[in-house]
Design a protein around this motif. Structure first.
Motif, PDB file in Angstrom:
ATOM      1  N   SER C  67       0.833  -1.206   0.000  1.00 59.29           N
ATOM      2  CA  SER C  67       0.000   0.000   0.000  1.00 59.29           C
ATOM      3  C   SER C  67       0.865   1.252   0.000  1.00 59.29           C
ATOM      4  N   ASN C  68       1.942   1.235   0.791  1.00 59.96           N
ATOM      5  CA  ASN C  68       2.841   2.386   0.826  1.00 59.96           C
ATOM      6  C   ASN C  68       3.500   2.632  -0.519  1.00 59.96           C
ATOM      7  N   ILE C  69       3.888   1.550  -1.184  1.00 53.31           N
ATOM      8  CA  ILE C  69       4.524   1.702  -2.497  1.00 53.31           C
ATOM      9  C   ILE C  69       3.525   2.308  -3.487  1.00 53.31           C
ATOM     10  N   ILE C  70       2.297   1.789  -3.478  1.00 49.32           N
ATOM     11  CA  ILE C  70       1.283   2.326  -4.397  1.00 49.32           C
ATOM     12  C   ILE C  70       1.011   3.802  -4.073  1.00 49.32           C
ATOM     13  N   ARG C  71       0.830   4.087  -2.783  1.00 51.57           N
ATOM     14  CA  ARG C  71       0.432   5.444  -2.369  1.00 51.57           C
ATOM     15  C   ARG C  71       1.576   6.450  -2.495  1.00 51.57           C
ATOM     16  N   HIS C  72       2.748   6.090  -1.954  1.00 53.71           N
ATOM     17  CA  HIS C  72       3.825   7.082  -1.889  1.00 53.71           C
ATOM     18  C   HIS C  72       4.803   6.991  -3.057  1.00 53.71           C
ATOM     19  N   ALA C  73       5.295   5.772  -3.372  1.00 53.96           N
ATOM     20  CA  ALA C  73       6.285   5.674  -4.449  1.00 53.96           C
ATOM     21  C   ALA C  73       5.621   5.944  -5.791  1.00 53.96           C
ATOM     22  N   PRO C 103      11.642   8.008  -4.701  1.00 53.70           N
ATOM     23  CA  PRO C 103      12.380   7.530  -3.521  1.00 53.70           C
ATOM     24  C   PRO C 103      11.622   7.902  -2.244  1.00 53.70           C
ATOM     25  N   ALA C 104      11.819   7.121  -1.186  1.00 52.72           N
ATOM     26  CA  ALA C 104      11.134   7.392   0.085  1.00 52.72           C
ATOM     27  C   ALA C 104      11.855   8.477   0.866  1.00 52.72           C
ATOM     28  N   ASP C 105      11.083   9.270   1.573  1.00 51.06           N
ATOM     29  CA  ASP C 105      11.658  10.259   2.480  1.00 51.06           C
ATOM     30  C   ASP C 105      11.831   9.567   3.835  1.00 51.06           C
ATOM     31  N   SER C 107      12.954  10.301   6.624  1.00 49.84           N
ATOM     32  CA  SER C 107      12.658  10.975   7.883  1.00 49.84           C
ATOM     33  C   SER C 107      11.179  10.879   8.241  1.00 49.84           C
ATOM     34  N   ARG C 108      10.337  10.499   7.256  1.00 50.69           N
ATOM     35  CA  ARG C 108       8.899  10.452   7.547  1.00 50.69           C
ATOM     36  C   ARG C 108       8.413   9.067   7.946  1.00 50.69           C
ATOM     37  N   ILE C 109       9.303   8.100   7.815  1.00 48.99           N
ATOM     38  CA  ILE C 109       8.902   6.736   8.148  1.00 48.99           C
ATOM     39  C   ILE C 109       8.908   6.560   9.668  1.00 48.99           C
ATOM     40  N   LEU C 119      -4.532  10.896  11.574  1.00 54.32           N
ATOM     41  CA  LEU C 119      -5.258  10.228  10.506  1.00 54.32           C
ATOM     42  C   LEU C 119      -4.349   9.482   9.532  1.00 54.32           C
ATOM     43  N   CYS C 120      -3.050   9.394   9.851  1.00 53.99           N
ATOM     44  CA  CYS C 120      -2.186   8.571   9.008  1.00 53.99           C
ATOM     45  C   CYS C 120      -0.948   8.178   9.792  1.00 53.99           C
ATOM     46  N   GLY C 121      -0.012   7.541   9.121  1.00 59.51           N
ATOM     47  CA  GLY C 121       1.264   7.252   9.757  1.00 59.51           C
ATOM     48  C   GLY C 121       1.341   5.953  10.537  1.00 59.51           C
ATOM     49  N   ARG C 122       0.345   5.054  10.389  1.00 60.92           N
ATOM     50  CA  ARG C 122       0.406   3.808  11.157  1.00 60.92           C
ATOM     51  C   ARG C 122       1.009   2.634  10.385  1.00 60.92           C
ATOM     52  N   GLY C 123       1.052   2.745   9.056  1.00 61.35           N
ATOM     53  CA  GLY C 123       1.512   1.619   8.241  1.00 61.35           C
ATOM     54  C   GLY C 123       2.937   1.191   8.557  1.00 61.35           C
ATOM     55  N   THR C 124       3.846   2.158   8.602  1.00 57.02           N
ATOM     56  CA  THR C 124       5.244   1.800   8.846  1.00 57.02           C
ATOM     57  C   THR C 124       5.438   1.265  10.268  1.00 57.02           C
ATOM     58  N   HIS C 125       4.671   1.791  11.224  1.00 61.36           N
ATOM     59  CA  HIS C 125       4.749   1.240  12.584  1.00 61.36           C
ATOM     60  C   HIS C 125       4.318  -0.224  12.618  1.00 61.36           C
TER      61      HIS C 125
HETATM   62  N1  LIG Z   1       7.318   2.845  -0.048  1.00 62.17           N
HETATM   63  C1  LIG Z   1       7.399   4.148   0.281  1.00 62.17           C
HETATM   64  N2  LIG Z   1       7.857   5.053  -0.638  1.00 62.17           N
HETATM   65  C2  LIG Z   1       7.939   6.353  -0.330  1.00 62.17           C
HETATM   66  N3  LIG Z   1       7.622   6.866   0.878  1.00 62.17           N
HETATM   67  C3  LIG Z   1       7.177   6.035   1.833  1.00 62.17           C
HETATM   68  C4  LIG Z   1       7.038   4.652   1.590  1.00 62.17           C
HETATM   69  N4  LIG Z   1       6.577   4.082   2.717  1.00 62.17           N
HETATM   70  C5  LIG Z   1       6.423   5.064   3.616  1.00 62.17           C
HETATM   71  N5  LIG Z   1       6.783   6.249   3.111  1.00 62.17           N
HETATM   72  C6  LIG Z   1       6.768   7.560   3.836  1.00 62.17           C
HETATM   73  O1  LIG Z   1       6.577   7.290   5.237  1.00 62.17           O
HETATM   74  C7  LIG Z   1       5.427   7.982   5.740  1.00 62.17           C
HETATM   75  C8  LIG Z   1       4.730   7.136   6.827  1.00 62.17           C
HETATM   76  O2  LIG Z   1       4.155   5.977   6.231  1.00 62.17           O
HETATM   77  P1  LIG Z   1       3.008   5.172   6.973  1.00 62.17           P
HETATM   78  O3  LIG Z   1       3.433   4.950   8.368  1.00 62.17           O
HETATM   79  O4  LIG Z   1       2.712   3.952   6.179  1.00 62.17           O
HETATM   80  O5  LIG Z   1       1.751   6.135   7.010  1.00 62.17           O
HETATM   81  P2  LIG Z   1       0.881   6.809   5.848  1.00 62.17           P
HETATM   82  O6  LIG Z   1       1.074   5.989   4.629  1.00 62.17           O
HETATM   83  O7  LIG Z   1      -0.502   6.729   6.412  1.00 62.17           O
HETATM   84  O8  LIG Z   1       1.392   8.213   5.702  1.00 62.17           O
HETATM   85  C9  LIG Z   1       4.569   8.221   4.517  1.00 62.17           C
HETATM   86  O9  LIG Z   1       3.707   9.329   4.681  1.00 62.17           O
HETATM   87  C10 LIG Z   1       5.626   8.472   3.436  1.00 62.17           C
HETATM   88  O10 LIG Z   1       6.099   9.794   3.469  1.00 62.17           O
END
Ligand SMILES: Nc1ncnc2c1ncn2[C@@H]1O[C@H](COP(=O)(O)OP(=O)(O)O)[C@@H](O)[C@H]1O
Ligand SMILES: Nc1ncnc2c1ncn2[C@@H]1O[C@H](COP(=O)(O)OP(=O)(O)O)[C@@H](O)[C@H]1O
Lengths: 108, 158, 158, 108
Positions: C67-73, C103-105, C107-109, C119-125
């Protein structure tokens, strides 16, 4: 796939759980052939089986042949829709003795 | 060889689909993976909008095709590689299998009559009963098997 | 980034496994395929001998990573390509994701504190709670994410 | 994922079926936010839901915030093990009002 063997009213009942496919049919076949040796009637309970492939069908046909040779009976019970379907596709519904329940299998 | 069949009544229109979806599996020729692929194909068919019986049908066709590749092309070796590509169009579903095993002996496919009590030979029949087109070819060192299922109402092209 | 965690108690030993099993998926970055992959991974984990909770855990980690790859990458584009390779050793399970998106940022993971009502930020946790190692790298034009889960009783190597 | 909306004892009950993930949570969120507008108590029945991902959790949190703002109640019922697990992993079990059954949700 797992099998459990029980005796009831002079018959042997094999309860089968899980899919019968190319990987699991050899052990399915072996269990049935061995169980058949010690009973006049082998009941195979397929209620917990949701898939039987052509190798599983071949195993059942082999056990049926053995049963006929030894003048024994093989009864299949608890066929789910997908299992019934594959017996229809292979035109084998009439070759096997099929019953709804364990009771029906033991009665007849 | 190529094969066409009438009647695809058990398959429902792909309501859930709006465009082609790429999905490909590359796997070892290991029978333990058959359950994994069945579960994948059954869910993929549901995403494509097939009903329960349609899902079971294509899952069975894919499973029997993979079993044949493991058994006959790779002679039960579990370290061969199989590539399975799934594709959908507006009018059909298509599964393509590629392996690097032995070539198939075409004369033995569907060679057994059904309706008897032989101990083998049902896999290829099942595949052809379920799918509308079965196409096998040897291309260089690889075998390619293509299974196609038309969706109801779709025009059939050869 | 790399991460190590103690306690993998919910995962049972891989009784069903005897050697490494190759299984790889190449798919479109389309959310409709997430259910297909969940069903695949859950069955694959069962073949590997994991118990119910273990299967649910790795399935969730893989789903959140996709989901993160689809949404962010891929910024919600559904025509990107994602490669997911599944591998098992005597002591661990490993999932590697490759994509050609942004590329992923870093610092936001895991930057959001849990335990609040954001309302977001739980996936990586979730991924890090379930998996023992999470390793992300940018290699040329591709992103590579590796998730590793040690099996109970297995020696942990960094 | 599908939702069905019913009224009972002055509350709105949304019965949800299927997985809530990145693809389906937008419509889940929309249905809940709209249903919340017309009721003092929104009951979300998750008995037929076996998976909720982080975007589904975020939707639930958003609806909870809206409910609090409007001094309304959001009650979750029928949580299966995997759904309960994700609320625990995200430490949200105590933030939501969770009941076993529909009756319990309507009583309190
Ligand atoms: N595969 C990825 N590619 C790029 N950025 C990512 C990826 N996974 C996570 N991130 C970054 O990490 C942040 C936190 O991710 P996550 O905890 O899953 O919450 P959310 O997706 O709800 O923002 C995302 O907002 C994004 O900036
Ligand atoms: N993928 C394949 N590669 C090579 N030979 C094949 C393949 N599929 C089928 N065959 C041949 O077709 C025959 C019939 O196959 P099938 O109907 O599945 O029955 P069975 O596998 O039980 O023999 C096989 O015995 C084999 O000779």
């Amino acid at each position: 796939m797992k099998t459990a063997i029980r005796e009831r009213s002079g018959s042997t009942i094999v309860d089968v759980t899980g899919d019968i496919d190319m990987g699991t049919s050899p052990s399915f076949r072996k269990t049935l052939l061995e169980s058949l040796k010690n009973t006049p009637r082998l009941v195979v309970n397929l209620r917990e089986v949701l898939y039987v492939d052509s190798s599983g069908i071949a195993s059942l046909v082999e056990v049926l042949k053995e049963a006929r040779k030894a003048e024994k009976r093989l009864v299949l019970i608890g066929l789910n829709a997908p299992v019934h379907e594959v017996l229809q596709l292979t035109r084998l519904t009439r070759i096997f003795e099929i019953r709804e329940t364990e009771e029906a299998a033991l009665e007849s | 060889m190529s094969y066409d069949k009438d009647g695809a009544a058990e398959i429902l229109p792909p309501q859930a689909m709006s465009g082609p979806l790429k999905f490909q599996i590359t796997m070892a020729s290991d029978p333990r993976l058959l359950a994994v692929v069945r579960s994948t194909i059954s869910e993929l068919a549901a995403v494509w909008g097939l009903g329960d019986e349609g899902c079971r049908g294509v899952t069975r066709a894919v499973d029997e095709a993979l079993s044949n590749i493991i058994r006959h092309a790779y002679k039960n070796r579990s370290d061969g590689e199989i590539e399975l590509s799934c594709r959908t169009d507006a009018d059909c579903l298509e599964f393509t299998f590629v392996d690097r095993g032995e070539p198939a002996d075409r004369s033995r496919i569907c060679a057994q009559p059904l309706d008897d009590t032989s101990l083998c030979g049902r896999g290829t029949h099942l595949i052809r009963q379920i799918m509308d087109q079965v196409y096998y070819e040897r291309v260089g060192e690889v075998n390619r098997l293509r299974l196609k299922k038309y969706l109801p109402g779709a025009k059939r092209k050869a």
